[in-house]
Scaffold this motif. Sequence first.
Motif, PDB file in Angstrom:
ATOM      1  N   ILE A 245       0.842  -1.198   0.000  1.00 41.41           N
ATOM      2  CA  ILE A 245       0.000   0.000   0.000  1.00 41.41           C
ATOM      3  C   ILE A 245       0.875   1.245   0.000  1.00 41.41           C
ATOM      4  O   ILE A 245       2.015   1.233   0.469  1.00 41.41           O
ATOM      5  CB  ILE A 245      -0.976   0.028   1.193  1.00 41.41           C
TER       6      ILE A 245
ATOM      7  N   GLU B 274      -6.820  -2.200   1.413  1.00 36.50           N
ATOM      8  CA  GLU B 274      -7.556  -0.967   1.106  1.00 36.50           C
ATOM      9  C   GLU B 274      -8.287  -0.385   2.308  1.00 36.50           C
ATOM     10  O   GLU B 274      -8.858   0.715   2.213  1.00 36.50           O
ATOM     11  CB  GLU B 274      -8.546  -1.209  -0.038  1.00 36.50           C
TER      12      GLU B 274
ATOM     13  N   GLU C 209      -3.680   3.713  -1.632  1.00 37.97           N
ATOM     14  CA  GLU C 209      -3.667   3.094  -2.946  1.00 37.97           C
ATOM     15  C   GLU C 209      -2.983   1.734  -2.851  1.00 37.97           C
ATOM     16  O   GLU C 209      -2.018   1.563  -2.101  1.00 37.97           O
ATOM     17  CB  GLU C 209      -2.927   3.975  -3.944  1.00 37.97           C
TER      18      GLU C 209
END
Length: 338
Positions: free
Chosen positions: A67, A198, A241
Amino acid sequence: GDLWDSGEQASEANAQVVYRGASLGSRQRAFWKVRSFDDEGEPSAWSAPARFEIGLLDPSDWTARWIASPLSGAPKSSGVVPALRRGFQVDGPIARARLYVTALGLYQAWINGRRVGDQELAPGWTDFATRVRYQVYDVTDHLQEGENAIGALLGDGWYCGFLGLVKARENYGRRPALLAQLEILYADGSETRIASDEEWHWHASPILESDIMQGEMVDARRNLGAWTQPGYDEGTWAGVEIAETPAISLDAMSGPPVRAIRELSPVKDAPLLKGHPLFAPRWIFDLGQNMVGRVRLRVRGEEGTTVQLRHAEVLDENGELYTENLRDARATDTFTLR
């Protein structure tokens, strides 16, 4: 020994003895002890038991995903350091908990406001085109029943920061990324896993620049508060992201960690231009030796006041900082008060 009983071995070797026992699996804990024999064949008492623990041996052991935030620098300039966090629940008494973590770049991690481990510059420098090392931390005593939080800061490090003798950044990638997997074993034998995915969020930190060669720039007016504590309001934070999984090896750490081992005080401090009406006050602090570390400075002043710390190895013949050998490395930290 149910894994390996070496038997009595006639040898002068007392280190680097190769293990020849049963195959060990991911997360397995092994306990061992030794004894020695004298020249009459009489054994000593057994040593106290010691233990080691296996990391994650197979890529399939990882369910965490890489991430990142959208923050990045440029080929000639550093970017703002992102803070990443996630809240989670612990549903009962814990038997043990492990955090497996690494970064493309550098990371520092916290759980419930407590720093995880004491390693600096983790995960260390490797050829990031080939492999990255991960660390494992026992975080059992960091957790609590009910609401918890995990957070991390990401620095450019050797991955996308300035590197080598050329004025170049982004030798391996454009922005740092985090891979983290918290595994919790409950006292009743059930398990849960909190992995980077996420569900994490990010925010720009007060660290505006962070580079091994150039230094750090911190604006304390941008303080995020208790962002690694449970119950923190993520209202202004954005979703992370999911970064592309690099096609490189993910290997356990193979050497001793970098740690802070001593604290040095200046052997003298020399004021330069102190109180001069045309210049800000300036001091040189001599630590008495060439060393690797960082500064702890306590300062008081008006909001927005900036303190600059410039580092060098030696003084010149006039008692000034000698920086010619640093070439293009700025080696300067800047701190703005809040």
